[in-house]
Design a protein around this motif. Structure first.
Motif, PDB file in Angstrom:
ATOM      1  N   GLU A   1       0.676  -1.262  -0.219  1.00 58.28           N
ATOM      2  CA  GLU A   1       0.045   0.120  -0.024  1.00 58.28           C
ATOM      3  C   GLU A   1       0.824   1.270   0.129  1.00 58.28           C
ATOM      4  O   GLU A   1       0.605   2.191  -0.618  1.00 58.28           O
ATOM      5  N   VAL A   2       2.014   1.245   0.712  1.00 59.13           N
ATOM      6  CA  VAL A   2       2.854   2.226   0.803  1.00 59.13           C
ATOM      7  C   VAL A   2       3.543   2.707  -0.530  1.00 59.13           C
ATOM      8  O   VAL A   2       3.698   3.651  -0.990  1.00 59.13           O
ATOM      9  N   PHE A   3       4.151   1.378  -1.234  1.00 63.73           N
ATOM     10  CA  PHE A   3       4.621   1.485  -2.430  1.00 63.73           C
ATOM     11  C   PHE A   3       3.697   2.159  -3.401  1.00 63.73           C
ATOM     12  O   PHE A   3       4.162   3.104  -4.221  1.00 63.73           O
ATOM     13  N   GLU A   4       2.597   1.815  -3.565  1.00 67.32           N
ATOM     14  CA  GLU A   4       1.360   2.251  -4.514  1.00 67.32           C
ATOM     15  C   GLU A   4       1.254   3.698  -4.154  1.00 67.32           C
ATOM     16  O   GLU A   4       1.274   4.504  -5.178  1.00 67.32           O
ATOM     17  N   ALA A   5       1.199   4.180  -3.051  1.00 65.63           N
ATOM     18  CA  ALA A   5       0.705   5.605  -2.806  1.00 65.63           C
ATOM     19  C   ALA A   5       1.925   6.296  -2.981  1.00 65.63           C
ATOM     20  O   ALA A   5       1.537   7.536  -3.444  1.00 65.63           O
ATOM     21  N   THR A   6       3.175   5.876  -2.702  1.00 62.53           N
ATOM     22  CA  THR A   6       4.291   6.864  -3.130  1.00 62.53           C
ATOM     23  C   THR A   6       4.815   6.656  -4.323  1.00 62.53           C
ATOM     24  O   THR A   6       5.745   7.577  -4.940  1.00 62.53           O
ATOM     25  N   HIS A   7       4.245   5.969  -5.284  1.00 66.11           N
ATOM     26  CA  HIS A   7       4.825   5.640  -6.715  1.00 66.11           C
ATOM     27  C   HIS A   7       3.642   5.788  -7.919  1.00 66.11           C
ATOM     28  O   HIS A   7       3.919   5.751  -8.741  1.00 66.11           O
ATOM     29  N   ARG A   8       2.475   6.238  -7.307  1.00 63.66           N
ATOM     30  CA  ARG A   8       1.291   6.099  -8.218  1.00 63.66           C
ATOM     31  C   ARG A   8       1.561   7.311  -9.216  1.00 63.66           C
ATOM     32  O   ARG A   8       1.473   7.065 -10.452  1.00 63.66           O
ATOM     33  N   GLU A   9       1.839   8.232  -8.643  1.00 65.02           N
ATOM     34  CA  GLU A   9       2.065   9.643  -9.835  1.00 65.02           C
ATOM     35  C   GLU A   9       3.061   9.313 -10.605  1.00 65.02           C
ATOM     36  O   GLU A   9       2.999   9.505 -11.998  1.00 65.02           O
ATOM     37  N   ILE A  10       4.294   9.029 -10.157  1.00 64.52           N
ATOM     38  CA  ILE A  10       5.616   8.801 -11.063  1.00 64.52           C
ATOM     39  C   ILE A  10       5.401   7.624 -11.915  1.00 64.52           C
ATOM     40  O   ILE A  10       5.776   7.856 -13.252  1.00 64.52           O
ATOM     41  N   LEU A  11       4.546   6.586 -11.769  1.00 69.15           N
ATOM     42  CA  LEU A  11       4.400   5.451 -12.744  1.00 69.15           C
ATOM     43  C   LEU A  11       3.336   5.943 -13.688  1.00 69.15           C
ATOM     44  O   LEU A  11       3.386   5.380 -14.618  1.00 69.15           O
ATOM     45  N   ARG A  12       2.442   6.958 -13.194  1.00 66.58           N
ATOM     46  CA  ARG A  12       1.629   7.557 -14.381  1.00 66.58           C
ATOM     47  C   ARG A  12       2.194   8.176 -15.373  1.00 66.58           C
ATOM     48  O   ARG A  12       1.991   8.068 -16.552  1.00 66.58           O
ATOM     49  N   TRP A  13       3.242   8.959 -14.850  1.00 73.72           N
ATOM     50  CA  TRP A  13       3.925   9.662 -15.831  1.00 73.72           C
ATOM     51  C   TRP A  13       4.703   8.355 -16.763  1.00 73.72           C
ATOM     52  O   TRP A  13       4.548   8.778 -18.110  1.00 73.72           O
ATOM     53  N   TYR A  14       5.162   7.346 -16.378  1.00 72.98           N
ATOM     54  CA  TYR A  14       5.621   6.485 -17.119  1.00 72.98           C
ATOM     55  C   TYR A  14       5.025   5.816 -18.138  1.00 72.98           C
ATOM     56  O   TYR A  14       5.129   5.596 -19.375  1.00 72.98           O
ATOM     57  N   ASP A  15       3.466   5.469 -17.593  1.00 70.85           N
ATOM     58  CA  ASP A  15       2.381   4.809 -18.201  1.00 70.85           C
ATOM     59  C   ASP A  15       2.285   5.725 -19.479  1.00 70.85           C
ATOM     60  O   ASP A  15       1.679   5.145 -20.578  1.00 70.85           O
ATOM     61  N   GLU A  16       1.981   7.171 -19.302  1.00 72.89           N
ATOM     62  CA  GLU A  16       1.644   8.047 -20.496  1.00 72.89           C
ATOM     63  C   GLU A  16       2.802   8.328 -21.351  1.00 72.89           C
ATOM     64  O   GLU A  16       2.567   9.012 -22.172  1.00 72.89           O
ATOM     65  N   GLY A  17       4.102   7.529 -21.175  1.00 68.21           N
ATOM     66  CA  GLY A  17       5.060   7.857 -22.134  1.00 68.21           C
ATOM     67  C   GLY A  17       5.855   8.945 -21.962  1.00 68.21           C
ATOM     68  O   GLY A  17       6.966   9.264 -22.585  1.00 68.21           O
ATOM     69  N   ALA A  18       5.764   9.750 -20.654  1.00 65.28           N
ATOM     70  CA  ALA A  18       6.549  10.956 -20.458  1.00 65.28           C
ATOM     71  C   ALA A  18       7.791  10.731 -19.777  1.00 65.28           C
ATOM     72  O   ALA A  18       8.704  11.443 -19.849  1.00 65.28           O
ATOM     73  N   VAL A  19       8.057   9.396 -19.316  1.00 62.46           N
ATOM     74  CA  VAL A  19       9.332   8.902 -18.391  1.00 62.46           C
ATOM     75  C   VAL A  19       9.935   7.665 -19.243  1.00 62.46           C
ATOM     76  O   VAL A  19       9.285   6.836 -19.303  1.00 62.46           O
ATOM     77  N   GLN A  20      11.042   7.854 -19.530  1.00 60.94           N
ATOM     78  CA  GLN A  20      11.838   6.635 -19.847  1.00 60.94           C
ATOM     79  C   GLN A  20      12.758   5.963 -18.985  1.00 60.94           C
ATOM     80  O   GLN A  20      13.411   4.967 -19.145  1.00 60.94           O
ATOM     81  N   GLY A  21      13.254   6.954 -18.160  1.00 60.99           N
ATOM     82  CA  GLY A  21      14.096   6.332 -17.264  1.00 60.99           C
ATOM     83  C   GLY A  21      14.163   6.855 -15.624  1.00 60.99           C
ATOM     84  O   GLY A  21      13.415   7.791 -15.469  1.00 60.99           O
ATOM     85  N   ILE A  22      14.312   5.990 -14.692  1.00 65.82           N
ATOM     86  CA  ILE A  22      14.113   6.265 -13.320  1.00 65.82           C
ATOM     87  C   ILE A  22      15.558   6.023 -12.546  1.00 65.82           C
ATOM     88  O   ILE A  22      16.082   4.948 -12.619  1.00 65.82           O
ATOM     89  N   ARG A  23      16.022   7.142 -11.788  1.00 68.95           N
ATOM     90  CA  ARG A  23      16.975   7.007 -10.974  1.00 68.95           C
ATOM     91  C   ARG A  23      16.686   6.749  -9.377  1.00 68.95           C
ATOM     92  O   ARG A  23      15.748   7.584  -9.105  1.00 68.95           O
ATOM     93  N   VAL A  24      16.882   5.778  -8.973  1.00 67.02           N
ATOM     94  CA  VAL A  24      16.312   5.461  -7.358  1.00 67.02           C
ATOM     95  C   VAL A  24      17.449   6.036  -6.449  1.00 67.02           C
ATOM     96  O   VAL A  24      18.715   5.646  -6.382  1.00 67.02           O
ATOM     97  N   ASP A  25      16.966   6.932  -5.669  1.00 62.41           N
ATOM     98  CA  ASP A  25      17.937   7.332  -4.632  1.00 62.41           C
ATOM     99  C   ASP A  25      18.007   6.731  -3.440  1.00 62.41           C
ATOM    100  O   ASP A  25      16.955   6.025  -2.964  1.00 62.41           O
ATOM    101  N   HIS A  26      19.246   6.497  -2.937  1.00 59.48           N
ATOM    102  CA  HIS A  26      19.623   5.784  -1.645  1.00 59.48           C
ATOM    103  C   HIS A  26      18.570   4.504  -1.575  1.00 59.48           C
ATOM    104  O   HIS A  26      18.111   4.306  -0.600  1.00 59.48           O
ATOM    105  N   PRO A  27      18.950   3.447  -2.321  1.00 59.87           N
ATOM    106  CA  PRO A  27      18.298   2.209  -2.073  1.00 59.87           C
ATOM    107  C   PRO A  27      18.833   1.408  -0.822  1.00 59.87           C
ATOM    108  O   PRO A  27      18.256   0.724  -0.366  1.00 59.87           O
TER     109      PRO A  27
END
Length: 755
Positions: A209-235
């Motif tokens: 649930e936390v993953f979904e809430a914190t990633h929903r917006e950025i994954l929406r950008w990916y799904d619409e084709g606006a984002v091609q790459g993701i840099r993950v801070d401090h894994p």
């Protein structure tokens, strides 16, 4: 398809999405394929960096909001560019509770909040501790009730329903949180933080649930084709980075994923579904090959003379990591110890294991050998702890153990705070090598080592990011390139710095040596910038003053030392003259390492502004505004046929950057292999060259030594019999053997393309 190259922009309120969108045409002309931005989600009000997200549901209004993002997308689409975004899954900003709706709800409703599981809070300790009060027993008397909020000066906190009435202190005592003295944060806090920053609370993205809430917006950008790459801070702060990355990959299967994973020398990246790291490993290799490994003993002697110390890097790191483990991160240590109450020596043993851990963390079951190394070293250093160490390591190697999960998060923070933010400011014999992802005890890198690493990168991680400068580097690529020249002039440097420390003495000699290197590396540098750097370095090193307890007397002396650099005419002139003497070979190193980074295996990133000379020091110095108008103008002149000299404008670096990036974007098939190319002749040791499969990059290393020996003489490169075109000068070469003196007549670098 992965990017051919990225360009990092520090999107911030002073340079919002509108301004970023206006760069699209310039970046396309420069030759990159993707813009790479700082975090875009809503951050703490006034944030200059965006890594303190407070609302994951929307673009930061201070950056231009959704309208600004769509305008950026349109501009990038129009220029044929893609977008790589920076995301922050490990933590959220909580320094301004009213700005973070989920944190506000947790403060108001406590463990019963719908968002309580969003944050890594130990509710068994009672109320949520917030270390915000002044160091004054009467601080709580400053609380005020205003409506349904509790105020402490400009800080606001919610009042739970039905808990109002009475004095402000009485209201406070009924809340789900407790405001405490700020000094209690490091030792008593009951929520996980990002390192030791109380304003950044750890998120539990392992919860779906936390993953979904914190990633929903950025994954929406990916799904619409606006984002091609993701840099993950401090894994490394995540409970299970591998599981997190697998879930992210499943949701964004075609995205180019990179992780800000700092690999220690020789360490391998786990088998994650990512393209690779953000490039600190490559940075270490590239910069090291422009350092003369043969002069290490000179710098050891100088360091001993200046500081009087003989402590090894390994012992210093152990000391600073143990200090971080038991002070700054004492709350995290105590939380682990509560999981093993039966082991009386657990606090000392866990801290010792973390101090001896050779890498940032393990990813069980991957990396258990590092735990074994830590156990062995901890037992050697503290034999009395061996029974406790054995009991603990039996649990720490089990991936399903809560203690093991928290220990893995803990060791990364201990390494970062103990090494990057402390030891790097104390070990100052040669600061060109004090960089994230590097072992400063390894003075330089031999060409054969570099080729071996580059070949492995091509075979295992061909789409990983490479870099030379980031917002987190301790000094910019061009500062390091100039400081690398000192490795060729150990006698000259010894002479001047010994004179300078007498002319402007400081009671902390190691810090003084750091500041003198910063001064010549970034010269000419404004007084205010060097003052700010010196103060930050002193507090980070925490020898004579600290962030928590500043020593006014020492800091006054420090300011006076730096002022003398500018106010003493003779000293100021001598520093300027010495910096001028190493500037030209520094330019040669800068062009060499830039070409190597852009042409080697991996996806090269260019940090904002570094396509020209950039002599920045540590954050926030490296976030200063960039003159993009100047860069556009110079690029236009290059495209009109201007052949720039190697001088203060930095246009030669822009030439190398733009021509190499354009070639990578236009002819990717030429960059699919890796083969070292070795020179022959008297100057062969000064050549670093490789063939990527139709493109040969050639760089000069150790330029002072080359000049001292009279130049290239009979040095040649052997290529096949084809005709080759040198990209920077547009000169054709034929035959099997190329005279290096002719090839590098105009610039100390060359990029040959097979016709």
């Amino acid at each position: 398809m992965p990017p051919s190259a990225t360009y990092r922009v520090q999107v911030r309120p002073e340079f919002p999405l509108k301004s970023t969108a206006e760069l699209a045409e310039y970046l396309a002309d420069l030759g990159v394929s993707h813009l790479y931005t700082a975090p875009l989600l809503t951050a703490t009000p006034g944030s200059e960096h965006g890594y303190d997200v407070v609302d994951h549901s929307q673009v930061n209004p201070a950056l231009g909001g959704e309208e600004g993002r769509l305008a950026l997308k349109a501009a990038l689409d129009g220029a044929g560019l893609g977008l790589v975004i920076d995301i922050v899954p490990n933590h959220a900003g909580v320094g301004v509770p009213s700005a973070n709706p989920t944190w506000w709800d947790v403060l108001k409703h406590g463990e019963q909040s719908a968002y309580a599981k969003f944050y890594d809070i130990d509710w068994s300790r009672g109320r949520l501790l917030l270390p915000v009060l002044a160091d004054d027993p009467a601080a709580l008397d400053e609380l005020k009730v205003e409506g349904d909020e509790l105020h402490y000066y400009d800080k606001r906190y919610p009042i739970a329903d039905g808990t109002g009435g009475g004095t402000a202190r009485e209201v406070h005592d009924r809340q789900h949180y407790e405001l405490v003295n700020w000094t209690r944060g490091d030792s008593e806090l009951n929520y996980r933080r990002f390192f030791a920053i109380v304003d950044l609370a750890g998120l539990r993205v392992e919860d779906p649930e936390v993953f979904e809430a914190t990633h929903r917006e950025i994954l929406r950008w990916y799904d619409e084709g606006a984002v091609q790459g993701i840099r993950v801070d401090h894994p490394d702060g995540l409970r299970d980075p591998g599981d997190y990355l697998r879930r992210l990959h499943e949701r964004a299967p075609d995205a180019w994923l990179t992780v800000e994973k700092i690999l220690e020398p020789g360490e391998q990246l786990p088998d994650w579904p990512v393209a690779g790291t953000t490039g600190y490993d490559a940075l270490s290799e590239i910069c090291g090959v422009f350092v003369d490994p043969g002069t290490e003993a000179f710098f050891d002697t100088l360091d001993h003379h200046l500081t009087g110390g003989e402590r090894s890097w390994q012992d210093l790191v152990h000391e600073t990591k143990l200090q971080a483990a038991t002070t700054l991160l004492a709350a995290e240590l105590a939380r682990m110890c509560r999981l093993v109450p039966e082991i009386e020596a657990a606090p000392r043993a866990l801290a010792e294991l973390a101090a001896c851990f050779p890498v940032y963390r393990s990813y069980l079951p991957f990396g258990t050998r590092y735990l074994a190394k830590a156990r062995s070293e901890a037992g050697r250093r503290r034999p009395a702890l061996i029974p406790a160490l054995d009991q603990l390591t039996a649990r720490l190697r089990r991936a399903d153990d809560e203690l093991a999960a928290r220990f893995q998060q803990y060791t990364g923070a201990v390494m970062a705070k103990g090494v990057e933010d402390t030891a790097f400011y104390r070990w100052t014999r040669f600061t060109a090598r004090n960089e994230v992802g590097n072992d400063p005890a390894k003075f330089g890198v031999y060409p054969d080592e570099f080729h071996e690493c580059a070949d492995e990168r091509q075979r295992r991680w061909p789409e990983t990011m490479t870099t030379l400068s980031t917002h987190d580097t301790k000094r910019s690529e061009d500062v390091r390139a100039r400081l690398a020249v000192l490795s060729e002039l150990p006698g000259d440097w010894t002479e001047v710095v010994r004179r300078w420390v007498r002319a402007a003495p400081l009671s902390d000699p190691a810090l003084a040596h750091l500041i003198w290197q910063a001064a010549v590396g970034a010269w000419p540098i404004e007084r205010e910038r060097l003052q700010a750097y010196a103060l930050k370095a002193a507090r980070e090193g925490a020898v004579s003053t600290t962030w928590q307890h500043p020593d006014d007397r020492f800091e006054t002396a420090l300011r006076e030392m730096v002022d003398k650099i500018y106010d003493d005419p003779a000293l100021h002139t001598e520093i300027g003259d010495f910096a001028a003497s190493i500037t030209a070979p520094g330019w040669s190193n800068s062009l060499g390492q830039k070409l190597i980074q852009l042409a080697m295996p991996g996806v090269p990133d260019t940090y904002q502004g570094t396509e020209l000379w950039d002599f920045s020091l540590v954050d926030p110095d490296n976030r200063r505004p960039v003159d993009f108008g100047l860069r556009r103008e110079l690029l236009g002149r290059l495209d009109d046929g201007w052949q720039p000299p190697i001088d203060e404008t930095g246009a030669a670096k822009l030439l190398v950057t733009s021509r190499t990036l354009r070639l990578r974007r236009q002819r990717p098939e030429l960059f699919t292999g890796y083969r070292p190319v070795f020179a022959e002749g008297r100057g062969s040791d000064h050549v670093l060259a490789f063939d990527r499969g139709g493109v040969v990059a050639v760089a000069t290393r150790l330029p002072v030594g080359l000049s001292r020996h009279g130049g290239w003489h009979d040095t040649t490169l052997t290529l096949d019999g084809h005709t080759w075109t040198e990209v920077f000068t547009n000169t054709s070469y034929g035959g099997n053997r190329l005279a290096v003196a002719e090839l590098l007549h105009t610039y100390p670098v060359a990029l040959l393309v097979k016709e």
